[in-house]
Design a protein around this motif. Structure first.
Motif, mmCIF file in Angstrom:
data_model
loop_
_atom_site.group_PDB
_atom_site.id
_atom_site.type_symbol
_atom_site.label_atom_id
_atom_site.label_comp_id
_atom_site.label_asym_id
_atom_site.label_seq_id
_atom_site.Cartn_x
_atom_site.Cartn_y
_atom_site.Cartn_z
ATOM 1 N N LEU A 408 0.831 -1.196 0.000
ATOM 2 C CA LEU A 408 0.000 0.000 0.000
ATOM 3 C C LEU A 408 0.867 1.249 0.000
ATOM 4 C CD1 LEU A 408 -2.577 -1.063 2.730
ATOM 5 C CD2 LEU A 408 -3.031 -0.916 0.289
ATOM 6 N N LYS A 409 0.423 2.260 -0.711
ATOM 7 C CA LYS A 409 1.088 3.557 -0.621
ATOM 8 C C LYS A 409 0.971 4.084 0.810
ATOM 9 C CE LYS A 409 0.198 4.808 -5.436
ATOM 10 N NZ LYS A 409 -0.421 5.788 -6.348
ATOM 11 N N ASN A 410 1.990 4.787 1.261
ATOM 12 C CA ASN A 410 2.088 5.359 2.610
ATOM 13 C C ASN A 410 2.447 4.335 3.676
ATOM 14 O OD1 ASN A 410 1.302 7.814 1.513
ATOM 15 N ND2 ASN A 410 -0.815 7.622 2.158
ATOM 16 N N ALA A 436 9.484 1.392 -11.332
ATOM 17 C CA ALA A 436 10.374 2.549 -11.297
ATOM 18 C C ALA A 436 9.960 3.567 -10.247
ATOM 19 C CB ALA A 436 10.412 3.223 -12.678
ATOM 20 N N LEU A 437 8.724 3.476 -9.754
ATOM 21 C CA LEU A 437 8.250 4.424 -8.742
ATOM 22 C C LEU A 437 8.592 3.982 -7.325
ATOM 23 C CD1 LEU A 437 4.696 5.283 -10.143
ATOM 24 C CD2 LEU A 437 6.819 6.537 -10.467
ATOM 25 N N PHE A 438 9.128 2.763 -7.188
ATOM 26 C CA PHE A 438 9.391 2.208 -5.855
ATOM 27 C C PHE A 438 10.877 2.308 -5.528
ATOM 28 C CE2 PHE A 438 10.284 -1.721 -3.259
ATOM 29 C CZ PHE A 438 9.752 -1.209 -2.083
ATOM 30 N N HIS A 439 11.193 3.017 -4.424
ATOM 31 C CA HIS A 439 12.568 3.173 -3.952
ATOM 32 C C HIS A 439 12.582 2.904 -2.444
ATOM 33 C CE1 HIS A 439 13.805 4.983 -7.768
ATOM 34 N NE2 HIS A 439 12.689 5.683 -7.714
ATOM 35 N N PRO A 440 12.925 1.679 -2.032
ATOM 36 C CA PRO A 440 12.848 1.343 -0.596
ATOM 37 C C PRO A 440 13.897 2.067 0.233
ATOM 38 C CG PRO A 440 13.845 -0.462 -1.826
ATOM 39 C CD PRO A 440 13.370 0.538 -2.839
ATOM 40 N N GLY A 486 5.041 4.607 -3.870
ATOM 41 C CA GLY A 486 5.253 3.418 -4.678
ATOM 42 C C GLY A 486 5.061 2.154 -3.868
ATOM 43 N N THR A 487 4.872 1.059 -4.562
ATOM 44 C CA THR A 487 4.750 -0.253 -3.933
ATOM 45 C C THR A 487 5.672 -1.224 -4.653
ATOM 46 O OG1 THR A 487 2.890 -0.852 -5.383
ATOM 47 C CG2 THR A 487 2.368 0.166 -3.259
#
Length: 609
Positions: A408-410, A436-440, A486-487
Motif C-alpha cells: 500500500l502507498k504510505n 520505477a516508482l518504488f525506492h525502498p 510506490g509499492t
C-alpha cells in the motif's frame, strides 16, 4: 468543415487512410501516398509486429532509432531484443533473432524471465539495467497522468456539464459519437439498408433537436435512437417539474445502494473490514473501510500506554483521484494530537508519541468532505512495546535475507531484533521489484521509539549502513517507499559487524587459518561476515573474485571484537592484493566482504594466513 479520423487500427497499410465527416454527415476517404506517410506506415508496421495488443507492455532494444531504447553499438542488431512487462515483478527478455545473441548471466537465451540483479548482454555489450528502470518510470508516469486526466475530465457535476455544453455550442463544431462513425464506415463498405435508416435518424436528431444533447444521458440508456429523440423532447417540455419525480436514477445513486461488502469484493486486494472488528484495530493490522457519503467520518479505536510510539498510514484503494482520505488522532482526553501545526494528515506515514494511557481514536474522512471511496488503514509498531505488550513486528534473523513487500502507498513494514549496548550491526535493503516508482528506504529505531541517525540522516535509501546500538533491548527496522507513493518487493538483511550480537556470538561464518572458503554475495547491498581467532601477531587476508560479472568487485575490511575497523595503512578497506594486519588485541576478529559499489552480487573466495 469536416472532422478527420485516422483509421490506423483498421487498415495497417503503408498508405494512411483519413475519414472526413462533414456537418451534413456525408463522408469520404482521403489517401496520402507521400514519402513521409510511407515512412510512417513502415514504422506502424514494425510496431504492430513487436507491440502486441494485450495487457503486457513491450520495450524494444536495438540500434535502430525506432526502438524504445536505442543502443548505437555495432554488436547490437537493429532490432535486437524486447522486454515484455507482465507486471512490476515479472519481466521477460526475448531475443528477436539477433546476429550476436542475447545473454543472461553469460548464458545465451531466446526468451527468459529476468530479475533486477541479472547481468544482461546484447552480443558483447553489457546492458545497464538503469536504462530499463528509466523507461519503466516513463511508462508509469504516463499511465498515472492518463488516469488523472481521465478522472479530472470525465467526473464532472451536472452543472459543469450544462456549462460545458453551452460553451461548446458557441465555440466548438458538433462532435459525432463513435456509433455514428462506425455506422458511416459500414455504409461505405456496403452495409445493409438498416444502417442507412439509423444514420438518417441520427442526422434528423442533430439537425432538428440541437438542444437535446443537454438532456442527461441516463434518460436514453438502452432506448432506440428514435425513442431517444422523442423522450428528449418530453423531458424538455417538463423541465419545471421537481427532479425527485424522475424515475431514472443516476449511476452513483445506484452504487450508493450497494453494501460495503459488495463494493469491497470488487477490489483486487482485500483486508478485514473495520465493521467486522467492531471499530477496533490492533497494532500490526491492516483494515479496510469506506467513506459512504460526503462528509462521513469513520472512527477507529485502539488502546496504548503513555510514552509508546506508533505509526499510522491511510491509503486510498479505488481509482477515484478526487477522493483523498485524511486522518487525525484523538487522545483519551479528546485532544487532537498535532503533527507540528497540523491536525489533519493526508499523505505519508505519520509517527506519534502517545501522551496518555487509554483508548485513542483515529478519525478518517475525505479531504474536501465531498467524495466517497474505499481506503485501508495500518497501525504500525515503532517502539518496542505497544499497550504494554512486546511489539508484534516479526523477528529478523541475523545474516539471512528476509523477503518483504510494500502493498500500500504510505505504508511501512517493521522488523525487530534484540541487541545490547555497544554492539555494532549493519542493515541492507535491496529492491527486488522493477517498479520505477518504488525506492525502498529504511530507519533503525531504538527500544524507546527514537530514530538512530546514520550520520546526519534519519533514513537511508542505498548502500549498506552500520550502527552502534546505544541501549539494551528490542530494536525496530522500518522499511518504506522513499516518497510514500510506490509499492514493490524488497529484501532486508541484518548483518553483524561486532563479534557479539545480543550478548552471543554472531552469525558470521568461522574462518580457519590456511583454509579457503567460497561464498556468494546474493544481494547488491549485502555483505558476508567471517570470524577468526588470533593465533599470532599478524594476519594476511586475500579475497579473490570468482564471478564472471564485470561489475562485481569484492572489497573487505577487518574489525576487532567490538566492531571497530583495523586499518591497513591509511585505508579502512582493501579491494586487491594480500594485505597483512598487526593484531594488537586478543580477538576474536571479524572480516566483512562486499561489492565495492554496493551494486552487484557475485561469488568470491577468501583465504586467511
Amino acid at each position: 468543415m469536416g472532422l478527420g479520423y485516422r483509421i490506423k487500427d483498421f487498415f495497417p497499410l503503408f498508405y494512411p487512410f483519413f475519414l472526413t465527416i462533414t456537418n451534413d454527415l456525408s463522408a469520404c476517404f482521403n489517401i496520402n501516398n507521400s514519402d513521409q506517410f510511407k515512412q510512417q506506415g513502415v514504422n506502424q508496421m514494425y510496431k504492430s509486429i513487436t507491440n502486441q495488443s494485450n495487457d503486457s507492455k513491450i520495450i524494444t532494444i536495438g540500434r535502430d532509432v525506432n526502438n524504445d531504447i536505442c543502443i548505437n553499438k555495432p554488436q547490437v542488431s537493429s532490432f535486437h531484443a524486447k522486454f515484455i512487462i507482465k507486471s512490476s515483478d515479472k519481466i521477460i527478455l526475448q531475443d528477436l533473432n539477433s546476429t550476436n545473441g542475447t545473454y543472461i548471466n553469460d548464458k545465451k537465451i531466446s526468451s527468459s524471465e529476468i530479475i533486477i540483479s541479472d547481468c544482461i548482454k546484447f552480443g558483447s555489450f553489457h546492458f545497464d539495467m538503469k536504462l530499463l528502470e528509466d523507461k519503466l518510470y516513463e511508462l508509469e508516469e504516463d499511465k498515472l497522468y492518463e488516469q488523472e486526466y481521465e478522472s479530472e475530465y470525465s467526473l464532472q457535476t451536472n452543472d459543469h456539464q450544462e456549462a460545458d455544453y453551452q460553451t461548446d455550442k458557441q465555440t466548438s463544431p458538433k462532435m459525432v459519437n463513435i456509433k455514428v462513425i462506425l455506422s458511416i464506415i459500414l455504409i461505405i463498405a456496403g452495409a445493409s439498408y438498416a444502417y442507412n435508416k439509423n444514420i438518417g435518424n441520427i442526422q434528423q436528431y442533430f439537425t432538428t433537436q440541437p438542444q437535446a444533447a443537454s438532456i442527461k444521458h441516463t434518460n436514453s440508456i438502452n432506448k432506440p435512437i428514435a425513442q431517444t429523440t422523442q423522450s428528449s423532447v418530453k423531458n424538455k417540455s417538463s423541465s419545471n417539474q421537481p427532479i425527485q419525480k424522475k424515475t431514472t436514477q443516476k449511476p452513483f445513486q445506484i452504487n450508493q445502494q450497494q453494501t460495503n461488502q459488495q463494493m469491497i469484493s470488487n477490489l483486487s486486494e482485500t483486508y478485514p473490514l473495520i465493521s467486522e472488528k467492531n471499530g477496533f484495530i490492533q497494532c500490526g493490522e491492516t483494515l479496510q473501510g469506506r467513506i459512504n457519503s460526503p462528509g462521513y467520518v469513520e472512527k477507529i479505536k485502539f488502546n496504548a500506554q503513555s510514552g509508546e510510539k506508533i505509526g499510522i498510514a491511510v491509503s486510498r484503494l479505488n481509482d477515484n483521484t478526487h477522493f483523498y482520505p485524511c486522518w487525525k488522532l484523538i487522545s483519551p482526553s479528546s485532544q487532537i494530537i498535532k503533527v507540528g501545526y497540523r491536525e489533519l494528515i493526508c499523505k505519508g506515514n505519520q509517527e506519534y508519541i502517545l501522551p496518555h494511557s487509554g483508548q485513542y481514536t483515529i478519525e478518517i474522512n475525505d479531504n474536501r468532505q465531498r467524495y466517497t471511496g474505499d481506503y485501508a488503514i495500518r497501525l504500525e509498531p515503532v517502539s518496542s512495546t505497544i499497550n504494554g505488550i512486546t511489539s508484534p513486528a516479526p523477528k529478523i534473523e541475523c545474516n539471512l535475507s528476509q523477503k518483504g513487500e510494500i502493498k500500500l502507498k504510505n505504508a511501512a513494514d517493521s522488523y525487530s531484533f534484540s541487541g545490547k549496548c555497544g554492539e555494532k550491526i549493519a542493515i541492507a535493503v535491496t529492491k527486488k521489484s522493477f517498479s520505477a516508482l518504488f525506492h525502498p528506504c529504511w530507519q533503525l529505531v531504538d527500544p524507546s521509539g527514537n530514530i538512530i541517525k546514520y550520520g546526519y540522516e534519519y533514513s537511508v535509501c542505498s548502500g549498506n549502513t552500520s550502527y552502534i546500538l546505544p541501549f539494551n533491548g528490542l530494536y525496530t527496522i522500518r522499511v518504506f517507499d522513499q516518497d510514500y507513493d510506490g509499492t514493490g518487493d524488497y529484501n532486508v538483511r541484518l548483518e553483524p559487524i561486532s563479534v557479539l550480537l545480543n550478548g552471543e556470538q554472531s552469525c558470521a561464518r568461522q574462518l580457519s587459518p590456511g583454509k579457503t572458503l567460497t561464498d556468494n554475495i546474493e544481494e547488491s547491498n549485502a555483505s558476508c561476515a567471517f570470524i577468526f581467532n588470533k593465533q599470532r601477531a599478524k594476519a594476511s587476508i586475500r579475497v579473490k573474485k570468482k564471478s564472471t560479472s564485470a561489475s562485481f568487485k569484492p572489497c573487505w575490511s577487518l574489525h576487532n571484537a567490538s566492531g571497530e575497523i583495523i586499518p591497513y595503512g591509511y585505508k579502512d578497506y582493501v579491494c586487491s592484493g594480500k594485505p597483512s594486519y598487526i593484531l594488537k588485541s586478543d580477538g576474536p576478529f571479524l572480516i566483512r566482504v562486499w561489492d565495492d559499489e554496493h551494486n552487484s552480487p557475485g561469488k568470491f573466495s577468501i583465504f586467511l594466513n
